[in-house]
Design an enzyme around this catalytic site. Structure first.
Site, PDB file in Angstrom:
ATOM      1  N   CYS A 112      -7.575  -2.917 -15.830  1.00  7.53           N
ATOM      2  CA  CYS A 112      -6.942  -3.966 -15.735  1.00  7.53           C
ATOM      3  C   CYS A 112      -6.987  -5.414 -16.145  1.00  7.53           C
ATOM      4  CB  CYS A 112      -6.147  -3.595 -14.523  1.00  7.53           C
ATOM      5  SG  CYS A 112      -5.588  -2.497 -14.025  1.00  7.53           S
ATOM      6  N   HIS A 252      -3.847 -10.202 -10.918  1.00  8.44           N
ATOM      7  CA  HIS A 252      -3.524  -9.468 -11.467  1.00  8.44           C
ATOM      8  C   HIS A 252      -2.497  -8.800 -10.559  1.00  8.44           C
ATOM      9  CE1 HIS A 252      -2.886  -4.160 -13.275  1.00  8.44           C
ATOM     10  NE2 HIS A 252      -3.829  -4.747 -11.999  1.00  8.44           N
ATOM     11  N   ASN A 282       2.484  -1.458 -11.696  1.00  5.61           N
ATOM     12  CA  ASN A 282       1.283  -2.711 -11.871  1.00  5.61           C
ATOM     13  C   ASN A 282       1.292  -2.481 -14.130  1.00  5.61           C
ATOM     14  OD1 ASN A 282      -1.158  -2.724 -13.013  1.00  5.61           O
ATOM     15  ND2 ASN A 282      -1.954  -1.917 -10.977  1.00  5.61           N
TER      16      ASN A 282
HETATM   17  O1  UT7 Z   1      -4.523  -1.784 -10.696  1.00  5.95           O
HETATM   18  C1  UT7 Z   1      -6.154  -2.222 -10.457  1.00  5.95           C
HETATM   19  C2  UT7 Z   1      -6.153  -0.822  -9.337  1.00  5.95           C
HETATM   20  N1  UT7 Z   1      -5.268  -0.203  -8.125  1.00  5.95           N
HETATM   21  C3  UT7 Z   1      -5.501  -1.100  -7.413  1.00  5.95           C
HETATM   22  O2  UT7 Z   1      -5.263  -1.855  -7.087  1.00  5.95           O
HETATM   23  C4  UT7 Z   1      -4.011  -0.619  -6.058  1.00  5.95           C
HETATM   24  C5  UT7 Z   1      -5.002  -0.508  -5.232  1.00  5.95           C
HETATM   25  N2  UT7 Z   1      -4.078  -0.040  -3.953  1.00  5.95           N
HETATM   26  C6  UT7 Z   1      -3.535   0.103  -3.369  1.00  5.95           C
HETATM   27  O3  UT7 Z   1      -2.677  -0.670  -3.432  1.00  5.95           O
HETATM   28  C7  UT7 Z   1      -2.894   0.851  -2.520  1.00  5.95           C
HETATM   29  O4  UT7 Z   1      -4.085   1.785  -1.974  1.00  5.95           O
HETATM   30  C8  UT7 Z   1      -1.268   1.979  -2.237  1.00  5.95           C
HETATM   31  C9  UT7 Z   1      -0.152   0.993  -2.944  1.00  5.95           C
HETATM   32  C10 UT7 Z   1      -2.501   3.002  -3.767  1.00  5.95           C
HETATM   33  C11 UT7 Z   1      -1.074   2.486  -0.244  1.00  5.95           C
HETATM   34  O5  UT7 Z   1      -1.676   2.009   0.008  1.00  5.95           O
HETATM   35  P1  UT7 Z   1      -2.589   2.312   1.356  1.00  5.95           P
HETATM   36  O6  UT7 Z   1      -1.670   0.935   2.442  1.00  5.95           O
HETATM   37  O7  UT7 Z   1      -3.560   1.826   0.898  1.00  5.95           O
HETATM   38  O8  UT7 Z   1      -1.698   3.363   1.534  1.00  5.95           O
HETATM   39  P2  UT7 Z   1      -2.551   4.239   1.995  1.00  5.95           P
HETATM   40  O9  UT7 Z   1      -2.549   5.678   0.905  1.00  5.95           O
HETATM   41  O10 UT7 Z   1      -3.649   4.975   2.632  1.00  5.95           O
HETATM   42  O11 UT7 Z   1      -1.692   5.513   2.587  1.00  5.95           O
HETATM   43  C12 UT7 Z   1      -0.961   6.021   3.765  1.00  5.95           C
HETATM   44  C13 UT7 Z   1       0.241   6.952   4.057  1.00  5.95           C
HETATM   45  C14 UT7 Z   1      -0.428   8.102   3.558  1.00  5.95           C
HETATM   46  O12 UT7 Z   1      -0.072   8.954   4.435  1.00  5.95           O
HETATM   47  P3  UT7 Z   1      -0.854   9.850   5.925  1.00  5.95           P
HETATM   48  O13 UT7 Z   1      -2.231  10.127   5.067  1.00  5.95           O
HETATM   49  O14 UT7 Z   1      -0.440   8.269   6.662  1.00  5.95           O
HETATM   50  O15 UT7 Z   1       0.431  10.581   6.511  1.00  5.95           O
HETATM   51  C15 UT7 Z   1       0.056   8.578   1.874  1.00  5.95           C
HETATM   52  O16 UT7 Z   1       0.330   9.757   2.215  1.00  5.95           O
HETATM   53  O17 UT7 Z   1       1.354   6.764   2.810  1.00  5.95           O
HETATM   54  C16 UT7 Z   1       1.165   7.944   2.250  1.00  5.95           C
HETATM   55  N3  UT7 Z   1       1.876   7.626   0.992  1.00  5.95           N
HETATM   56  C17 UT7 Z   1       3.302   7.294   0.612  1.00  5.95           C
HETATM   57  N4  UT7 Z   1       4.395   7.623   1.396  1.00  5.95           N
HETATM   58  C18 UT7 Z   1       5.813   6.762   0.498  1.00  5.95           C
HETATM   59  C19 UT7 Z   1       1.164   7.359  -0.456  1.00  5.95           C
HETATM   60  N5  UT7 Z   1       2.100   7.031  -1.305  1.00  5.95           N
HETATM   61  C20 UT7 Z   1       3.189   6.913  -0.533  1.00  5.95           C
HETATM   62  C21 UT7 Z   1       4.571   7.050  -1.190  1.00  5.95           C
HETATM   63  N6  UT7 Z   1       5.641   7.054  -0.174  1.00  5.95           N
HETATM   64  N7  UT7 Z   1       4.957   6.554  -2.525  1.00  5.95           N
END
Ligand code: UT7
Length: 326
Positions: A112, A252, A282
């Site tokens: 990125c 970013h 992204n």
């Molecule tokens: O480009 C540079 C590198 N990338 C980044 O900087 C990305 C960094 N990470 C993030 O932006 C966030 O961590 C995400 C957007 C990827 C995820 O958000 P989060 O608030 O950290 O959610 P999480 O991964 O902790 O997941 C929370 C819940 C999970 O369910 P349970 O285990 O709580 O039941 C996931 O399975 O949300 C669920 N989940 C979704 N639900 C609906 C994960 N993806 C989705 C989705 N739709 N697309």
């Protein structure tokens, strides 16, 4: 000798895919994507559109904005993690597309922050006698490397490209300083397992869907916040500037919550931060040049504005630039 950005341009594919479109085939919702990331829609390149196609269109716009021809370029650098193929470099394909020959061209893989890295590398090269104009492009076709069955990654990314023409210049405008960082110890939090020399493509790798991105989102999030905050403060210190000197923070676009955390650390009001993640998701190395091109088009960038770019990505890599616009 300074280095000035004399032209900028971007290109995103026409195909708009909304969160509601994704709801039709993934166990996700517009509400989840919008509140957790800030993304509303993204652009997805058609199957026959490669990274060089996006990059070439952005390059043509940047050259037009700069008022120079491709013939005037002394080098082409493409920052991308999603090249057309391993070799030749996407930069060579862009050169061919631009209808010129005999220019040094290479790709830079810094995920990125690739565009931020490339600005710093090009600035160093422009201080040598050999080069006058360098074309720097950030271009990605990330959606082809995301598993359409994985809601945790597929909803986050989009395709696009942005390009800048850099030139030697002794005016007070241009790239003031940069800071780059990296740490390979946490590379397994965000990676593409197969298709390289570690795990060459095979029937097995395809069957196991190993040609798609793997990301531990929550972990990456924490590192992104810490490193983007630190890089922003370091580059300010290096430039001898205070937080309040910044006219625009152009971060970013990975997650609006990461952007907010960076802004808060700098104590900047929301109106000083450019955000377009809602429209494009992204786009990795393309996100910052797409934002800059869009800001210029909207007339938001004024001569003398101090712009702070900052990014974080796979590797991990991170970086920031301070640019005095003009
Ligand atoms: O480009 C540079 C590198 N990338 C980044 O900087 C990305 C960094 N990470 C993030 O932006 C966030 O961590 C995400 C957007 C990827 C995820 O958000 P989060 O608030 O950290 O959610 P999480 O991964 O902790 O997941 C929370 C819940 C999970 O369910 P349970 O285990 O709580 O039941 C996931 O399975 O949300 C669920 N989940 C979704 N639900 C609906 C994960 N993806 C989705 C989705 N739709 N697309």
């Amino acid at each position: 000798m300074g280095v000035r950005i004399i032209g900028i341009g971007s290109y995103v594919p026409d195909n708009v895919v909304t969160n509601f479109d994704l709801e039709k085939f993934l166990d996700t919702s517009d509400e989840w994507i919008r509140t957790r990331t800030g993304i509303v829609e993204r652009r997805i390149a058609p199957p026959d559109m490669a990274t060089s196609d996006l990059a070439t269109r952005a390059a043509e716009r940047a050259l037009k904005d700069a008022g120079i021809s491709a013939e005037d370029l002394d080098m082409i650098i493409v920052a991308t993690a999603t090249p057309d193929m391993f070799y030749p470099a996407t930069a060579c394909i862009v050169q061919k597309n631009l209808g010129v020959r005999k220019k040094p061209c290479f790709d830079m893989e810094a995920a990125c922050p690739g565009f931020i890295y490339a600005l710093d590398v090009a600035s160093g090269l422009l201080n040598l006698p050999n080069y006058r104009h360098i074309l720097v492009i950030g271009a990605e076709n990330l959606t082809k490397f995301m598993d359409p069955e994985d809601r945790a990654t597929y909803v986050l990314f989009g395709d696009g490209a942005g390009a800048a023409v850099l030139t030697k210049d002794d005016s007070p405008y241009g790239i003031i300083t940069s800071c780059l960082g990296g740490d390979g110890n946490l590379g397994d939090l965000l990676y593409l397992p197969a298709g390289g020399s570690r795990r060459p493509a095979s029937k097995e790798t395809v069957e196991k869907r190993l040609h798609y991105t793997v990301m531990k989102g929550r972990e990456v999030f924490k590192h992104a916040v810490l490193n983007m905050q630190a890089a922003a403060l370091t580059v300010l210190q290096r430039a001898g500037l205070k937080k309040e000197d910044i006219t625009w923070l152009v971060p970013h676009q990975a997650n609006v919550r990461i952007i907010d955390a960076t802004r808060e650390k700098l104590g900047l009001p929301p109106e000083k931060v450019y955000i377009n993640i809602d429209k494009y998701g992204n786009t990795s190395a393309a996100s910052i040049p797409i934002a800059l091109a869009e800001m210029k088009e909207k007339g938001l960038l004024k001569r003398g504005d101090l712009v702070l770019t900052v990014s974080f990505g796979a590797g991990f890599t991170w970086g920031a630039n301070i640019i005095r616009w003009g």
